[in-house]
Design a protein around this motif. Structure first.
Motif, PDB file in Angstrom:
ATOM      1  N   THR A 123       0.736  -1.329  -0.007  1.00  0.00           N
ATOM      2  CA  THR A 123      -0.016  -0.074   0.133  1.00  0.00           C
ATOM      3  C   THR A 123       0.854   1.151   0.071  1.00  0.00           C
ATOM      4  O   THR A 123       0.701   2.133  -0.831  1.00  0.00           O
ATOM      5  CB  THR A 123      -0.885  -0.228   1.415  1.00  0.00           C
ATOM      6  N   ALA A 124       1.824   1.146   0.847  1.00  0.00           N
ATOM      7  CA  ALA A 124       2.912   2.492   0.831  1.00  0.00           C
ATOM      8  C   ALA A 124       3.559   2.673  -0.432  1.00  0.00           C
ATOM      9  O   ALA A 124       3.688   3.800  -0.947  1.00  0.00           O
ATOM     10  CB  ALA A 124       3.802   2.183   1.764  1.00  0.00           C
ATOM     11  N   VAL A 125       3.952   1.454  -1.145  1.00  0.00           N
ATOM     12  CA  VAL A 125       4.505   1.676  -2.407  1.00  0.00           C
ATOM     13  C   VAL A 125       3.570   2.313  -3.402  1.00  0.00           C
ATOM     14  O   VAL A 125       3.832   3.070  -4.341  1.00  0.00           O
ATOM     15  CB  VAL A 125       5.125   0.239  -2.969  1.00  0.00           C
ATOM     16  N   VAL A 126       2.376   1.945  -3.522  1.00  0.00           N
ATOM     17  CA  VAL A 126       1.404   2.478  -4.364  1.00  0.00           C
ATOM     18  C   VAL A 126       1.146   3.804  -4.223  1.00  0.00           C
ATOM     19  O   VAL A 126       1.028   4.573  -5.164  1.00  0.00           O
ATOM     20  CB  VAL A 126      -0.089   1.493  -4.217  1.00  0.00           C
ATOM     21  N   ASP A 127       0.990   4.257  -2.773  1.00  0.00           N
ATOM     22  CA  ASP A 127       0.752   5.415  -2.613  1.00  0.00           C
ATOM     23  C   ASP A 127       1.906   6.233  -3.065  1.00  0.00           C
ATOM     24  O   ASP A 127       1.760   7.508  -3.540  1.00  0.00           O
ATOM     25  CB  ASP A 127       0.457   5.720  -0.994  1.00  0.00           C
ATOM     26  N   GLN A 128       3.251   5.927  -2.995  1.00  0.00           N
ATOM     27  CA  GLN A 128       4.302   6.356  -3.333  1.00  0.00           C
ATOM     28  C   GLN A 128       4.012   6.607  -5.096  1.00  0.00           C
ATOM     29  O   GLN A 128       4.753   7.712  -5.645  1.00  0.00           O
ATOM     30  CB  GLN A 128       5.677   5.917  -3.122  1.00  0.00           C
ATOM     31  N   LEU A 129       4.044   5.584  -5.688  1.00  0.00           N
ATOM     32  CA  LEU A 129       3.964   5.663  -6.993  1.00  0.00           C
ATOM     33  C   LEU A 129       2.997   6.816  -7.796  1.00  0.00           C
ATOM     34  O   LEU A 129       3.488   7.507  -8.462  1.00  0.00           O
ATOM     35  CB  LEU A 129       3.346   4.231  -7.578  1.00  0.00           C
ATOM     36  N   PHE A 130       1.737   6.829  -7.031  1.00  0.00           N
ATOM     37  CA  PHE A 130       0.647   7.832  -7.611  1.00  0.00           C
ATOM     38  C   PHE A 130       0.749   9.296  -7.047  1.00  0.00           C
ATOM     39  O   PHE A 130      -0.157   9.833  -7.501  1.00  0.00           O
ATOM     40  CB  PHE A 130      -0.817   7.057  -7.587  1.00  0.00           C
ATOM     41  N   SER A 131       1.831   9.164  -6.365  1.00  0.00           N
ATOM     42  CA  SER A 131       2.171  10.645  -5.941  1.00  0.00           C
ATOM     43  C   SER A 131       3.037  11.352  -7.032  1.00  0.00           C
ATOM     44  O   SER A 131       3.239  12.675  -7.027  1.00  0.00           O
ATOM     45  CB  SER A 131       2.951  10.616  -4.672  1.00  0.00           C
ATOM     46  N   LEU A 132       3.623  10.357  -8.052  1.00  0.00           N
ATOM     47  CA  LEU A 132       4.311  11.022  -9.004  1.00  0.00           C
ATOM     48  C   LEU A 132       3.762  10.724 -10.572  1.00  0.00           C
ATOM     49  O   LEU A 132       3.922  11.580 -11.196  1.00  0.00           O
ATOM     50  CB  LEU A 132       5.900  10.143  -8.866  1.00  0.00           C
ATOM     51  N   PHE A 133       3.121   9.603 -10.758  1.00  0.00           N
ATOM     52  CA  PHE A 133       2.957   9.282 -11.819  1.00  0.00           C
ATOM     53  C   PHE A 133       1.254   9.529 -12.149  1.00  0.00           C
ATOM     54  O   PHE A 133       0.523   9.792 -11.060  1.00  0.00           O
ATOM     55  CB  PHE A 133       3.039   7.917 -12.355  1.00  0.00           C
ATOM     56  N   PRO A 134       0.840   9.398 -13.250  1.00  0.00           N
ATOM     57  CA  PRO A 134      -0.831   9.875 -13.305  1.00  0.00           C
ATOM     58  C   PRO A 134      -1.661   8.666 -12.662  1.00  0.00           C
ATOM     59  O   PRO A 134      -1.323   7.687 -12.546  1.00  0.00           O
ATOM     60  CB  PRO A 134      -1.053   9.405 -15.018  1.00  0.00           C
ATOM     61  N   ASP A 135      -2.574   9.343 -11.903  1.00  0.00           N
ATOM     62  CA  ASP A 135      -3.415   8.436 -11.145  1.00  0.00           C
ATOM     63  C   ASP A 135      -4.889   8.993 -11.664  1.00  0.00           C
ATOM     64  O   ASP A 135      -5.470   9.433 -11.090  1.00  0.00           O
ATOM     65  CB  ASP A 135      -3.231   9.118  -9.767  1.00  0.00           C
ATOM     66  N   GLU A 136      -5.383   8.074 -12.799  1.00  0.00           N
ATOM     67  CA  GLU A 136      -6.705   8.462 -13.130  1.00  0.00           C
ATOM     68  C   GLU A 136      -7.411   7.091 -13.432  1.00  0.00           C
ATOM     69  O   GLU A 136      -6.717   5.934 -13.301  1.00  0.00           O
ATOM     70  CB  GLU A 136      -6.378   8.908 -14.545  1.00  0.00           C
ATOM     71  N   ASP A 137      -8.712   7.031 -13.090  1.00  0.00           N
ATOM     72  CA  ASP A 137      -9.587   5.971 -13.340  1.00  0.00           C
ATOM     73  C   ASP A 137      -9.701   5.184 -14.590  1.00  0.00           C
ATOM     74  O   ASP A 137      -9.608   4.337 -14.617  1.00  0.00           O
ATOM     75  CB  ASP A 137     -11.045   6.270 -12.758  1.00  0.00           C
ATOM     76  N   ALA A 138      -9.412   6.117 -15.620  1.00  0.00           N
ATOM     77  CA  ALA A 138      -9.585   5.628 -17.104  1.00  0.00           C
ATOM     78  C   ALA A 138      -8.197   5.084 -17.346  1.00  0.00           C
ATOM     79  O   ALA A 138      -7.294   5.412 -16.983  1.00  0.00           O
ATOM     80  CB  ALA A 138      -9.732   7.116 -17.988  1.00  0.00           C
ATOM     81  N   GLY A 139      -8.814   3.904 -18.468  1.00  0.00           N
ATOM     82  CA  GLY A 139      -7.505   3.349 -18.945  1.00  0.00           C
ATOM     83  C   GLY A 139      -6.952   4.027 -20.150  1.00  0.00           C
ATOM     84  O   GLY A 139      -7.441   5.218 -20.307  1.00  0.00           O
ATOM     85  N   PRO A 140      -6.074   3.381 -20.874  1.00  0.00           N
ATOM     86  CA  PRO A 140      -5.568   3.970 -22.148  1.00  0.00           C
ATOM     87  C   PRO A 140      -6.830   4.323 -23.082  1.00  0.00           C
ATOM     88  O   PRO A 140      -7.738   3.524 -23.066  1.00  0.00           O
ATOM     89  CB  PRO A 140      -4.362   3.173 -22.514  1.00  0.00           C
ATOM     90  N   ASP A 141      -6.617   5.256 -23.867  1.00  0.00           N
ATOM     91  CA  ASP A 141      -7.443   5.681 -24.962  1.00  0.00           C
ATOM     92  C   ASP A 141      -7.389   4.194 -25.806  1.00  0.00           C
ATOM     93  O   ASP A 141      -6.522   3.636 -26.025  1.00  0.00           O
ATOM     94  CB  ASP A 141      -6.846   6.678 -25.821  1.00  0.00           C
ATOM     95  N   ARG A 142      -8.657   4.073 -26.459  1.00  0.00           N
ATOM     96  CA  ARG A 142      -8.830   2.674 -27.377  1.00  0.00           C
ATOM     97  C   ARG A 142      -8.345   3.047 -28.709  1.00  0.00           C
ATOM     98  O   ARG A 142      -8.529   4.118 -29.107  1.00  0.00           O
ATOM     99  CB  ARG A 142     -10.285   2.234 -27.326  1.00  0.00           C
ATOM    100  N   GLY A 143      -7.452   2.274 -29.337  1.00  0.00           N
ATOM    101  CA  GLY A 143      -6.941   2.529 -30.642  1.00  0.00           C
ATOM    102  C   GLY A 143      -7.955   1.658 -31.452  1.00  0.00           C
ATOM    103  O   GLY A 143      -8.133   0.430 -31.245  1.00  0.00           O
ATOM    104  N   ARG A 144      -7.853   2.126 -32.786  1.00  0.00           N
ATOM    105  CA  ARG A 144      -8.784   1.504 -33.868  1.00  0.00           C
ATOM    106  C   ARG A 144      -7.926   0.369 -34.384  1.00  0.00           C
ATOM    107  O   ARG A 144      -8.122  -0.820 -34.285  1.00  0.00           O
ATOM    108  CB  ARG A 144      -9.001   2.267 -34.853  1.00  0.00           C
ATOM    109  N   THR A 145      -6.637   0.573 -34.521  1.00  0.00           N
ATOM    110  CA  THR A 145      -5.891  -0.465 -34.873  1.00  0.00           C
ATOM    111  C   THR A 145      -4.497  -0.632 -34.120  1.00  0.00           C
ATOM    112  O   THR A 145      -3.779   0.567 -34.162  1.00  0.00           O
ATOM    113  CB  THR A 145      -5.625  -0.293 -36.670  1.00  0.00           C
ATOM    114  N   CYS A 146      -4.106  -1.711 -33.902  1.00  0.00           N
ATOM    115  CA  CYS A 146      -2.831  -2.056 -32.941  1.00  0.00           C
ATOM    116  C   CYS A 146      -1.899  -3.038 -33.836  1.00  0.00           C
ATOM    117  O   CYS A 146      -2.343  -4.306 -34.176  1.00  0.00           O
ATOM    118  CB  CYS A 146      -3.194  -2.252 -31.664  1.00  0.00           C
TER     119      CYS A 146
END
Length: 342
Positions: A123-146
Motif C-alpha cells: 500500500t505504501a509503495v502504491v501511494d508513493q507511485l501515484f504521488s508521481l505518476f498519472p493517477d486516473e480511473d480511465a485506462g488508455p485511450d482505445r486504438g482502432r488498429t494496433c
C-alpha cells in the motif's frame, strides 16, 4: 405511404363541408407532429446506443466511442464462444490508487512470483507511485488498429516496417530496437512494455507500460525517476531511465492473474511478457495485428537483433500452450498473425 395519405386527405377534403375540412386538417397536423416527434426520439436513441461504453476496472465510465469500424473487431464476442468464455472486459487493466486493493487470491499469487525477497508494504509503495505518476480511473485511450510487435527473428527480411507504422498504436516489447531495422520492424512506437531488467530509454511521446512481476519493479520505477538508488534486482538494472512520467502506465496484478487463469489456463508459473502484451492489446484495441511472434521458418527461436537462440519453453512460461492459444485467436479471427518471410 405519406404521399398516399396526403392524396387521400386531399380527395376527402374537397368533398366535405368546411367544418369537417378543418377537423381533418387539425387531425392531419397532429399526426405529422406525432410522427416527427417519434422519429426524433428514435434517432436520438439510435445514436445514443450506437456509442460503445467501455467500463473501467474501478466501475467508472472510461469513454464512449462509435462502434468498431475495423475488419476484425475484438469486441464482436458473439461470433466466438471460445473467445467469449475467456475474454473479461471488466477486468482491471491498469493500476491506480482507486483500484489498487488486491483480492486475497490475487495478492497471494502475485507475491509468490517474487524472486527477490521483499517485505515492503504494498500500500505504501502504491501511494508513493501515484504521488508521481498519472493517477486516473480511465485506462488508455482505445486504438482502432494496433500492431503488437514481438522480437522474433522471423521479422528479418519481412519488409513489414511501413505496414507496422500505419497502425494507430504500435506496441513494442522490452528492448526490441527500431534503429537499423526500420524496413522490417518500423520506426513508430506508441507503447513500450518493460520491467526493470528490460528497461530502455524512450522518447517523450511513448507510453512506458510497466509490467510489474514483483513489488521491487514498482519501487524501481519510482526510483528511476527520483532517487535513482535501485541498481540491482536479481541482476543489474539501470538506475534511471529517460521517459515521459506523464505517460507512465502500470499493469494491474489482477490483469496478470486473469491472463494466467483465463488464457494460459494455469500452465507455467505466469504468462510471458509477449503473451501478456497480446492480451493487453485485445483490451485496448479494436483490431489487433501481431508481428514478430513465433519461430523462424527453419524452426529457430532467436531475436531479430541477435543470433542467440532462446527457448520458448522454460520453467516459468508455458510457451507451447501460449503458441497454441495465439494460433486459436487467429483461427477465431480475433487477431491477424504475420509470420514473416524467414
Amino acid at each position: 405511404m405519406c404521399i398516399f395519405l396526403m392524396s387521400g386527405l386531399f380527395l376527402f377534403e374537397v368533398t366535405k363541408p368546411q367544418t369537417s375540412l378543418m377537423a381533418v386538417r387539425l387531425k392531419h397536423h397532429r399526426y405529422i407532429t406525432a410522427l416527427l416527434g417519434s422519429s426524433a426520439i428514435l434517432s436520438f436513441l439510435y445514436f445514443q446506443n450506437s456509442a460503445m461504453v467501455l467500463m473501467d476496472s474501478s466501475h467508472g465510465l472510461v469513454s464512449e466511442r462509435a462502434p468498431c469500424a475495423c475488419g476484425n473487431c475484438v469486441t464482436d464476442q458473439g461470433n466466438s464462444r471460445w473467445f467469449s468464455d475467456r475474454y473479461k472486459p471488466t477486468v482491471p487493466l491498469l493500476l491506480n490508487s482507486n483500484n489498487s486493493v488486491l483480492h486475497a487470491d490475487v495478492s497471494r499469487w502475485w507475491k509468490e512470483l517474487q524472486d527477490v525477497p521483499n517485505v515492503s508494504n504494498y500500500t505504501a509503495v502504491v501511494d508513493q507511485l501515484f504521488s508521481l505518476f498519472p493517477d486516473e480511473d480511465a485506462g488508455p485511450d482505445r486504438g482502432r488498429t494496433c500492431a503488437v510487435v514481438g522480437n522474433s527473428g522471423n521479422l528479418l527480411g519481412s519488409h513489414y516496417g511501413p505496414l507496422i507504422d500505419f497502425h494507430d498504436f504500435v506496441i513494442r516489447i522490452n528492448k526490441g530496437p527500431t534503429k537499423h531495422y526500420e524496413k522490417d520492424v518500423g520506426s513508430k512506437t506508441t507503447h513500450r512494455i518493460m520491467y526493470p531488467e528490460s528497461a530502455m530509454d524512450l522518447d517523450n511521446s511513448t507510453h512506458l507500460v510497466l509490467f510489474p512481476f514483483k513489488i521491487l519493479d514498482m519501487q524501481w520505477l519510482f526510483s528511476a525517476f527520483t532517487t535513482k538508488n535501485i541498481t540491482q534486482t536479481y541482476t543489474e538494472v539501470p538506475s534511471t531511465i529517460k521517459a515521459n512520467k506523464d505517460k507512465v502506465m502500470i499493469l494491474h496484478p489482477e490483469f496478470m492473474r486473469y491472463v494466467y487463469d483465463n488464457w494460459t489456463e494455469c500452465h507455467g508459473r505466469y504468462p510471458s511478457t509477449g503473451f501478456l502484451t497480446l492480451i493487453f492489446a485485445l483490451h485496448i484495441c479494436d483490431e489487433v495485428n501481431v508481428f514478430g511472434f513465433g519461430a523462424t521458418s527453419n524452426g529457430n527461436w532467436h531475436h531479430y537483433f541477435d543470433e542467440t537462440l532462446t527457448p520458448f519453453e522454460n520453467d516459468s512460461h508455458a510457451g507451447d500452450f501460449e503458441n497454441k492459444t495465439i494460433s486459436r485467436l487467429q483461427q477465431e479471427k480475433k487477431i491477424l498473425l504475420y509470420r514473416g518471410w524467414t
